[in-house]
Motif scaffolding. Structure first.
Motif, mmCIF file in Angstrom:
data_model
loop_
_atom_site.group_PDB
_atom_site.id
_atom_site.type_symbol
_atom_site.label_atom_id
_atom_site.label_comp_id
_atom_site.label_asym_id
_atom_site.label_seq_id
_atom_site.Cartn_x
_atom_site.Cartn_y
_atom_site.Cartn_z
ATOM 1 N N THR A 178 6.550 51.717 40.578
ATOM 2 C CA THR A 178 6.604 52.611 39.426
ATOM 3 C C THR A 178 6.734 54.047 39.907
ATOM 4 O O THR A 178 6.442 54.364 41.063
ATOM 5 C CB THR A 178 5.332 52.480 38.563
ATOM 6 N N TRP A 179 7.126 54.925 38.986
ATOM 7 C CA TRP A 179 7.249 56.332 39.357
ATOM 8 C C TRP A 179 5.897 56.948 39.689
ATOM 9 O O TRP A 179 5.803 57.800 40.581
ATOM 10 C CB TRP A 179 7.941 57.114 38.242
ATOM 11 N N ASP A 180 4.861 56.531 38.989
ATOM 12 C CA ASP A 180 3.527 57.044 39.322
ATOM 13 C C ASP A 180 3.159 56.691 40.754
ATOM 14 O O ASP A 180 2.598 57.515 41.495
ATOM 15 C CB ASP A 180 2.483 56.474 38.356
ATOM 16 N N PHE A 212 20.664 60.103 34.520
ATOM 17 C CA PHE A 212 21.112 59.088 33.571
ATOM 18 C C PHE A 212 20.132 57.924 33.531
ATOM 19 O O PHE A 212 19.733 57.462 32.454
ATOM 20 C CB PHE A 212 22.508 58.590 33.947
ATOM 21 N N VAL A 213 19.739 57.447 34.710
ATOM 22 C CA VAL A 213 18.789 56.328 34.767
ATOM 23 C C VAL A 213 17.448 56.720 34.166
ATOM 24 O O VAL A 213 16.865 55.983 33.355
ATOM 25 C CB VAL A 213 18.623 55.840 36.220
ATOM 26 N N LEU A 214 16.943 57.886 34.543
ATOM 27 C CA LEU A 214 15.673 58.340 33.963
ATOM 28 C C LEU A 214 15.809 58.543 32.460
ATOM 29 O O LEU A 214 14.868 58.284 31.694
ATOM 30 C CB LEU A 214 15.227 59.627 34.642
ATOM 31 N N PRO A 300 13.682 47.713 44.851
ATOM 32 C CA PRO A 300 14.298 48.231 43.629
ATOM 33 C C PRO A 300 13.824 49.648 43.325
ATOM 34 O O PRO A 300 12.697 50.030 43.663
ATOM 35 C CB PRO A 300 13.830 47.247 42.547
ATOM 36 N N VAL A 301 14.658 50.418 42.688
ATOM 37 C CA VAL A 301 14.270 51.755 42.229
ATOM 38 C C VAL A 301 13.116 51.613 41.237
ATOM 39 O O VAL A 301 13.127 50.710 40.394
ATOM 40 C CB VAL A 301 15.462 52.459 41.565
ATOM 41 N N PRO A 302 12.097 52.464 41.321
ATOM 42 C CA PRO A 302 10.947 52.347 40.418
ATOM 43 C C PRO A 302 11.319 52.479 38.944
ATOM 44 O O PRO A 302 12.373 53.026 38.579
ATOM 45 C CB PRO A 302 10.040 53.494 40.866
ATOM 46 N N VAL A 303 10.423 51.995 38.104
ATOM 47 C CA VAL A 303 10.536 52.106 36.648
ATOM 48 C C VAL A 303 9.219 52.659 36.123
ATOM 49 O O VAL A 303 8.216 52.704 36.848
ATOM 50 C CB VAL A 303 10.840 50.738 35.997
#
Length: 437
Positions: A178-180, A212-214, A300-303
């Motif tokens: 995650t982003w956190d 865009f993703v964010l 994977p890129v965080p969510v």
């Protein structure tokens, strides 16, 4: 797309449409017609560590095509920083190549010029059929409801690359999901001259890809259903602020990254100056810079944490390279033969293995090489959680206007100037004013 294009020129593509449909591209030097094509010109995008590496890689394959077809391909590898300008100039001058690579995010913009061959059923049948290609890749080849303006060549998505030793030394057991978690890990890693995360703050295309993703994760698109810009929506503003805050607030990106536009963040990662980087298929670049495969990992890129809405779990744009034919080429049949060769199962395996990308041709994806850990992450992301950038004619202007706005905000952060919700909204409002009416 590969090699993260540097600043693309602000071009009024809609104004080009009236002239481009009449002049197209094609071999300015001749070399044969449809009855007996003897040569083709090909503009390839810079996919590898440098242009000379691409020439070596591609010329070996082009010799095979010449042996099979009798057609000599005149190759030019064009840097990403120049490619869009060169293409747009070719659509108006008529002095362009027969075949060229385009970033898939440009597909709808270049489609609107009318200069590229339409890939209707007959054209696809000439290269083995549209069904050979992954649907997600074809979706990024032109505006919805229209025949594509290109054919997928290399497919890509973003992943999070991390330095295993730096993580272990900091007592971090696994990459952030995650982003956190990324911010928390980044703060632990940002010390003693090293930094948690690398960025390319002056690279307009990279800025667009990330925000865009964010934006999707914040429930925002940058255009509404009618194609009207919505750059100042709350979700878009929050996305841009979150991205720039990695430097401005969280202090996990080095201030110097605000000036990066030529893949310097990969150099910093390879030399241990940063512990993480968000990138498309970076393995070949790391190897070229002396990094061993066991020294880095990929995830994977965080969510966002705790988001039940799967639409907000988009963690990559559908990245990749398409191959197009100028509509007015004098060697149409030869150009189609060349596209068929480049998208054949065997060439797709060779080229995508070399560049660390994923084949958009479904049969080629079954090769064991694309089941390696890093490629598996990229492939799963493409299949499950990637979304195409807006397929609107103004996409190239969007990249320039918003990408420049984000670049300015990075510069503010690097200089210690406050990056607030209000300043972000003002920058995006200015960008929206620059869009065609």
């Amino acid at each position: 797309m590969r090699r993260l294009r540097a600043a693309a020129a602000f071009a009024t593509v809609t104004a080009l449409a009236a002239t481009a449909s009449a002049c197209g591209g094609g071999s300015a030097t001749g070399g044969g017609g449809n009855d007996s094509p003897k040569s083709l010109t090909y503009w390839a995008s810079n996919q590898g560590p440098n242009i000379e590496a691409d020439k070596k890689i591609l010329n070996a394959e082009l010799k095979k095509f010449e042996q099979q077809s009798g057609i000599k391909v005149k190759l030019e590898v064009v840097p990403w920083s120049d490619l869009l300008n060169r293409i747009l100039a070719a659509t108006t001058s008529g002095q362009g190549p027969d075949v060229l690579n385009i970033g898939n995010t440009w597909s709808a913009s270049l489609q609107a010029t009318g200069a590229l061959l339409r890939w209707d059923r007959a054209a696809f049948d000439a290269i083995g059929g549209r069904a050979r290609f992954a649907d997600s890749a074809v979706a990024a080849a032109g505006a919805p409801g229209k025949d594509p303006a290109a054919v997928p060549l290399y497919s890509l998505s973003y992943a999070l690359y991390y330095n295993k030793k730096m993580f272990a030394d900091a007592g971090i057991a696994k990459p952030p999901a995650t982003w956190d978690e990324l911010v928390a890990d980044g703060k632990r890693l940002s010390k003693g001259g090293t930094w948690g995360l690398g960025a390319e703050g002056a690279n307009l295309a990279n800025n667009i890809h990330q925000v865009f993703v964010l934006g999707k994760q914040h429930g925002a698109d940058f255009f509404d259903a009618a194609g009207k810009p919505t750059f100042t929506s709350d979700g878009a503003v929050a996305a841009v602020k979150q991205y720039v805050d990695f430097m401005a607030k969280d202090r996990i990106v080095a201030p110097g990254n605000a000036e990066y536009a030529q893949n310097q963040s990969l150099r910093d990662f390879s030399t241990g100056r940063t512990a993480m980087v968000l990138w498309q298929a970076a393995a070949s670049t790391f190897a070229a810079q002396g990094m061993k495969p066991e020294e880095w990992g990929v995830a994977p890129v965080p969510v966002p944490a705790g988001t039940p809405d799967t639409a907000r779990n988009v963690n990559s744009m559908v990245a990749g390279i398409n191959i197009s034919v100028f509509k007015n080429t004098r060697n149409r049949d030869g150009a189609l033969k060349f596209v068929k060769f480049m998208t054949s199962d065997e060439e797709q395996k060779i080229l995508n293995k070399t560049y660390g990308s994923i084949p958009p041709v479904k049969a080629a994806q079954q090769d064991p090489a694309f089941g390696a850990p890093d490629n598996s992450v990229l492939k799963d992301t493409l299949l499950k959680s990637a979304a195409p950038l807006p397929q609107v004619p103004e996409e190239s202007q969007f990249e320039t206007a918003v990408g420049t706005a984000v670049k300015g905000l990075w510069a503010d952060a690097a200089a210690g100037r406050a990056v607030t919700t209000e300043s972000v909204r003002a920058a995006l409002a200015k960008a929206q004013q620059q869009m065609p009416k």
